[in-house]
Every structure is written in structure tokens, then in C-alpha cells.
Motif scaffolding. Structure first.
Motif, short mmCIF file in Angstrom:
data_model
loop_
_atom_site.label_atom_id
_atom_site.label_comp_id
_atom_site.label_asym_id
_atom_site.label_seq_id
_atom_site.Cartn_x
_atom_site.Cartn_y
_atom_site.Cartn_z
N PRO A 130 24.06 -1.18 29.37
CA PRO A 130 25.26 -0.42 29.71
C PRO A 130 26.21 -0.20 28.54
O PRO A 130 26.75 0.89 28.36
N GLU A 131 26.40 -1.23 27.71
CA GLU A 131 27.31 -1.08 26.58
C GLU A 131 26.77 -0.05 25.58
O GLU A 131 27.53 0.77 25.04
N ARG B 204 16.40 -5.30 28.50
CA ARG B 204 17.76 -5.15 27.98
C ARG B 204 18.76 -4.85 29.10
O ARG B 204 19.79 -4.22 28.85
N GLU B 205 18.48 -5.27 30.32
CA GLU B 205 19.35 -4.88 31.43
C GLU B 205 20.81 -5.26 31.21
O GLU B 205 21.72 -4.53 31.61
N ASP C 208 18.72 1.78 18.64
CA ASP C 208 18.21 0.57 19.30
C ASP C 208 19.01 0.29 20.57
O ASP C 208 20.21 0.56 20.64
N SER C 209 18.35 -0.34 21.53
CA SER C 209 18.91 -0.49 22.87
C SER C 209 19.99 -1.55 22.99
O SER C 209 20.58 -1.71 24.06
N ASP C 210 20.26 -2.27 21.91
CA ASP C 210 21.29 -3.32 21.95
C ASP C 210 22.45 -3.06 20.99
O ASP C 210 23.32 -3.92 20.83
N ASP C 211 22.47 -1.89 20.36
CA ASP C 211 23.51 -1.59 19.39
C ASP C 211 24.54 -0.61 19.95
O ASP C 211 24.35 -0.04 21.02
N VAL D 67 18.40 0.12 35.56
CA VAL D 67 19.61 0.53 34.85
C VAL D 67 19.44 1.94 34.30
O VAL D 67 20.34 2.79 34.42
N LEU D 68 18.28 2.21 33.70
CA LEU D 68 18.02 3.54 33.15
C LEU D 68 18.09 4.60 34.25
O LEU D 68 18.65 5.68 34.05
#
Length: 317
Positions: A21-22, A16-17, A95-98, A51-52
Motif C-alpha cells: 500500500p505505501e 509484500r502485502e 521495486d514493490s517495497d520502495d 491487495v493488487l
């Protein structure tokens, strides 16, 4: 800030790089500041872990881990492992994309505290990753008419995504995410959670924007009918098995009936049926030995002769 944060946010991460960030910035921007964010990388093959690490260096409320190789791959194992690393008195899975809206934690926490609740459930709004267009809510139902019960969740009379939930540590500590399920995991989890005494309410406010994109597991699984049938059969069997400890006979039988239905669909297309031997034993226990045998016979007829519908119908009733 207290040494132990009030809220632990637990997020599984895999490749999810570009989106991380978002998501993480939306957590930093929360009006409620007393949180920790536990990030479990599921052995990503991109630069997600880098990123983490960057966020962890600039804000010590972020704590990143790599899923131990001894644990199963997948978001659920990461959630369970992340829970073990958490120190907060309130648990928020995400979740990592929300995207968390800025008042997400504040509204959920204050509602829970002011009403002395075990949990609260807020609203989410789907949006298209490419166009940024809003697509509606993940679940639509009349919150004034439907009450919280495991049965209502099971029958899809009500529902919510993982992001929408905030609960006390005491309420959630004995329930794990089923690591054999790769899609529909929150459905299984919340049905189990509602087997215990509870006091929770809905917050009629959108606090999350849920990203819909080609990389999401649910989208990928729905693109292939056989994959979809396998996912549903797995959820049905695993949830029936998980409910054995609660002796919820009515729901166990309901999930087994659904499992048999989708198993027949798979067999009719000459596809492998997941958990059929273990399911046979469960069917014998919660229906009868005769119906367990009927289930197996129906699968054989479906696979080799494209027949057996009435035999499966008998097994399911």
C-alpha cells in the motif's frame, strides 16, 4: 488521458502485502498522472494478490498479473513478463517495497523529453524500515567526474538501482533481465544496456526512498558468506556470457577473472561452484585452453587440499 499511457511502471511482487500500500499510494500521489502500473505477482503465499486486486478495482491504471507457471520464479522473469504487458512509450522499473517521491515521474520525464535523451538516472536515499532513519545513498560517486560507460558500471566507479532509471521503449526493448541472477540484476542489465549507442544524463535529485529491511534479497544474501560468494560468482559468469553477443572481449575477460576468483573461494570451502563446466568453455575461448585447464585444476586443489592459489592466479592473468 490517452488510451496509451506515456510511462509504464513495471513492478515484480512477492509476499509484500504489508508494504505494497505505501508503495502503490506513492505512485497514485505522483504529480505526473499519465502512467500505467504493471504489477506481476510471483505466486505470493500471502495476500499480496488480494491487495493488487483492490488497487486495480479503484484505479484502472493498475494492472495486475500472475507470473505464468511456465516462466522461472523470481523478480527478473516478472520484470520481463511485465515488460511484454506494458503499453507505454517510456519504461520505469520499480521495486514493490520502495517509495516514489511525489515529483519522481514528472522530473524524470520532463528532463528526458527536454533534452531528447534515451534515458535518465535519478538519485535514491536508503531508509531503515524499522526506525525510518535515512542511511545514505545506495551509490556515492562524483557525477561530474565519471561518465556513463559499461566499463565504469562494471568496475563500480558508478552505479544506480533499478528504481532510478527511466528510459524510452526504443532504447530498452531489446535488453532483457537475466533470469538466472537473483541479486545484482540491475548491475547486469545496465551493463548490457550500455553496450548500445546511448544518450543519457544524471538527475542530481533524490526521487526515491529505498527501503532497507530483513526481507530484502540483498540483505539476506550478505548474511551468509557462502551465499554471497555464490551470488557474486553467478553475476560474474552470467554477465560474461551475456556480453558474448556484443563481443566485448575486455569486459568478458574481466568478468571471467572475477568469476574464477570467487569460484576458488567457494571451492576452498568445499562448496559447489556454479556454472564451472560452462565457464571452463568460456575461459578456453577468451583466455586459452591451458588456462581453462588451470582453472579446473585449481578448483580441485582448493577443494581437496586447500591449495592451488598460484594456479588460479595463473589462470586469471
Amino acid at each position: 488521458m490517452n488510451s496509451q499511457p506515456k510511462i509504464s511502471i513495471i513492478i515484480p511482487v512477492y509476499n509484500r502485502e504489508e508494504l505494497l500500500p505505501e508503495t502503490l499510494n506513492s505512485i497514485i500521489d505522483q504529480t505526473f498522472k499519465d502512467w500505467e502500473c504493471i504489477l506481476i505477482d510471483d505466486c505470493s503465499t500471502d495476500d499480496s494478490l488480494k491487495v493488487l486486486g483492490e488497487y486495480e478495482k479503484t484505479d484502472d491504471r493498475f494492472k495486475s498479473f500472475v507470473r505464468p507457471s511456465t516462466l522461472k520464479r523470481g523478480a527478473n522473469a516478472c520484470r520481463n513478463y511485465g515488460f511484454l504487458q506494458s503499453t507505454g512509450s517510456y519504461i520505469k522499473w520499480f521495486d514493490s517495497d520502495d517509495i516514489m517521491l511525489p515529483n519522481h515521474l514528472e522530473v524524470a520525464y520532463e528532463t528526458l523529453i527536454e533534452n531528447n535523451l534515451d534515458f535518465v538516472v535519478s538519485e535514491s536515499l536508503n531508509f531503515d524500515h524499522d526506525t525510518k532513519e535515512f542511511l545514505g545513498k545506495p551509490y556515492e560517486f562524483d557525477k561530474d567526474q565519471v561518465i556513463f560507460t559499461a566499463e565504469n558500471v562494471a568496475l563500480n566507479r558508478m552505479g544506480w538501482i533499478t528504481d532510478d532509471f527511466l528510459g524510452t521503449l526504443e532504447f530498452v526493448k531489446n535488453i532483457k533481465f537475466n533470469e538466472n541472477i537473483i541479486d545484482g540484476d540491475e548491475y547486469n542489465f545496465f551493463i548490457k544496456l550500455l553496450q548500445q549507442p546511448y544518450n543519457g544524463i544524471f538527475i542530481d535529485e533524490v526521487l526515491t526512498h529505498r527501503r532497507v529491511h530483513e526481507g530484502s534479497v540483498s540483505v539476506k544474501n550478505k548474511e551468509n558468506e557462502n551465499n554471497y560468494f555464490t551470488v557474486i560468482a553467478t553475476i560474474k559468469y552470467q554477465t560474461a556470457q551475456d556480453l558474448v553477443v556484443y563481443n566485448n572481449i575486455e569486459l568478458i575477460r574481466w568478468f571471467l577473472s572475477g568469476y574464477m576468483r570467487y569460484s576458488f573461494k567457494l571451492a576452498n570451502k568445499s562448496n559447489s561452484v556454479p556454472y564451472k563446466n560452462a565457464a571452463f568453455r568460456l575461459i578456453c575461448n577468451y583466455y586459452s585452453y591451458k588456462k581453462g585447464i588451470a582453472f579446473i585444476i585449481a578448483l580441485v586443489f582448493a577443494r581437496y587440499f586447500n591449495k592451488g592459489y598460484n594456479i588460479m592466479k595463473y589462470a586469471r592473468t
